[in-house]
Design a protein around this motif. Structure first.
Motif, PDB file in Angstrom:
ATOM      1  N   LYS A 192      78.133  46.803  36.064  1.00  0.00           N
ATOM      2  CA  LYS A 192      77.492  46.501  37.342  1.00  0.00           C
ATOM      3  C   LYS A 192      77.631  47.680  38.292  1.00  0.00           C
ATOM      4  N   THR A 228      78.173  45.898  43.928  1.00  0.00           N
ATOM      5  CA  THR A 228      77.610  44.568  43.692  1.00  0.00           C
ATOM      6  C   THR A 228      78.552  43.776  42.789  1.00  0.00           C
ATOM      7  N   PRO A 279      76.233  38.280  38.273  1.00  0.00           N
ATOM      8  CA  PRO A 279      75.719  36.918  38.499  1.00  0.00           C
ATOM      9  C   PRO A 279      76.747  35.874  38.070  1.00  0.00           C
ATOM     10  N   ARG A 303      68.634  47.700  40.593  1.00  0.00           N
ATOM     11  CA  ARG A 303      69.632  47.025  41.425  1.00  0.00           C
ATOM     12  C   ARG A 303      69.269  45.558  41.653  1.00  0.00           C
ATOM     13  N   LYS A 304      67.989  45.272  41.876  1.00  0.00           N
ATOM     14  CA  LYS A 304      67.568  43.892  42.101  1.00  0.00           C
ATOM     15  C   LYS A 304      67.751  43.033  40.850  1.00  0.00           C
ATOM     16  N   GLU A 312      70.733  40.585  40.449  1.00  0.00           N
ATOM     17  CA  GLU A 312      70.867  39.404  41.288  1.00  0.00           C
ATOM     18  C   GLU A 312      70.963  38.130  40.462  1.00  0.00           C
ATOM     19  N   THR A 313      70.261  38.064  39.332  1.00  0.00           N
ATOM     20  CA  THR A 313      70.302  36.876  38.471  1.00  0.00           C
ATOM     21  C   THR A 313      70.564  37.312  37.035  1.00  0.00           C
TER      22      THR A 313
END
Length: 326
Positions: free
Chosen positions: A100, A104, A107, A244-245, A248-249
């Protein structure tokens, strides 16, 4: 080039002190005299090589404004022929190592989803330093003869060296086969530092090879996929922001793994379709230079070698090479 040595004059090399190579398969012998060595006239062909294909994924750190490695996809073939048609499939092993970004978190259901993911061998690390250390250990274990990538020498190796240096990862020289302690200068003129970091392994940049072998309006991966492989243009590779987005999941993160493996496979298929390694071997035998230089392009250098061999065959003295800039 293959050499023949009289068996009675071979002596095993005694290793004293620290090994100068990092690969375990390196063996050395000594001979009593150079007269015992002859060039072999057999036509057995070139031996198969171990080919490792890499595809990196990076993000931009918002604090340091530097690229961080968050994923590396790898494909391996341990018996890739140089003078025969490429094998089908062109790989026998595949894996991906993932971490990661430093700013951040994973998930919440990532651990469960990793256990259910079976499309490739996925190794998760908690830090970029652990990812780089794992990659170096795998490279030393697999000991590839050829490292393949798209823009390998222009971007991938430079990023790896920079992040190895920033994270103070030991044994960075496992990228190549020569044990070294001083890291080469990154982004040096002509990519000299990136090439020397892979010392002992052939660096095959599909981007450079495509520029020499074919003519296309662009040499990025989607364009080469359409132009050479006659496949529908794949989706553009995710940039720093998109990568990077995807953290998120868990669904988007596993999709990032699939995209990375797919791009790695496309690079390997381009290598096979363009016959990069067989053509480089033939050109090297004709020009009389070394294959590592042939894979970098340099048509003028190969012409120079051809002229040097022609002068030697005629018992002429080759003219002195003028210094750079004159």
């Amino acid at each position: 080039m293959i050499f023949k040595v009289r068996l009675g004059h071979i002596k095993p090399t005694v290793q004293r002190g620290l090994r100068i190579v990092v690969c375990e398969s390196s063996k050395g012998v000594t001979v009593e005299s150079p007269d015992c060595v002859r060039v072999s006239k057999s036509n057995d062909g070139a031996p198969p090589v171990v080919v490792l294909t890499l595809s990196l994924r990076t993000v931009l750190n918002s604090n340091t404004r530097q690229s961080e490695v968050v994923g590396v996809a790898c494909l391996l073939h341990p018996q890739f022929p140089l003078d025969k048609p490429p094998p089908a499939p062109p790989y026998t092993e595949h894996f991906c190592v993932l971490t990661k970004p430093s700013d951040t978190v994973w998930p919440w259901d990532m651990k469960t989803r990793l256990l259910q993911y079976s499309h490739t061998k996925l190794h998760k690390t908690d830090t970029e330093r652990a990812l780089l250390g794992y990659l170096l250990s795998r490279i030393q274990q697999l000991d590839p003869d050829v490292v393949v990538g798209h823009d390998l020498l222009g971007y991938d190796v430079a990023v790896l060296l920079h992040r190895l240096q920033a994270n103070k990862v030991p044994h960075w020289s496992r990228l190549g086969r020569l044990r070294r302690t001083v890291m080469p200068k990154i982004n040096s003129r002509g990519g000299y530092g990136e090439r020397t970091a892979l010392c002992g392994r052939l660096a095959c940049d599909v981007l450079l090879s495509a520029k020499e072998l074919i003519r296309a309006r662009s040499y990025d991966l989607p364009t080469l996929t359409t132009h050479v492989l006659n496949l529908p243009s794949p989706d553009p590779l995710p940039d720093h922001t998109a990568v990077r987005k995807m953290f998120e999941t868990s669904d988007s993160l596993l999709r990032l793994v699939s995209v990375s493996m797919q791009s790695c496979l496309l690079v390997l298929r381009l290598l096979c379709e363009l016959s990069v390694l067989p053509l480089a071997l033939q050109i090297t035998n004709i020009a009389g230079n070394v294959m590592s230089r042939t894979l970098l392009g340099g048509r003028s250098e190969r012409n120079e070698f051809l002229l040097l061999h022609a002068f030697t065959e005629k018992d002429f003295i080759p003219p002195d090479k003028l210094p750079r800039g004159k």
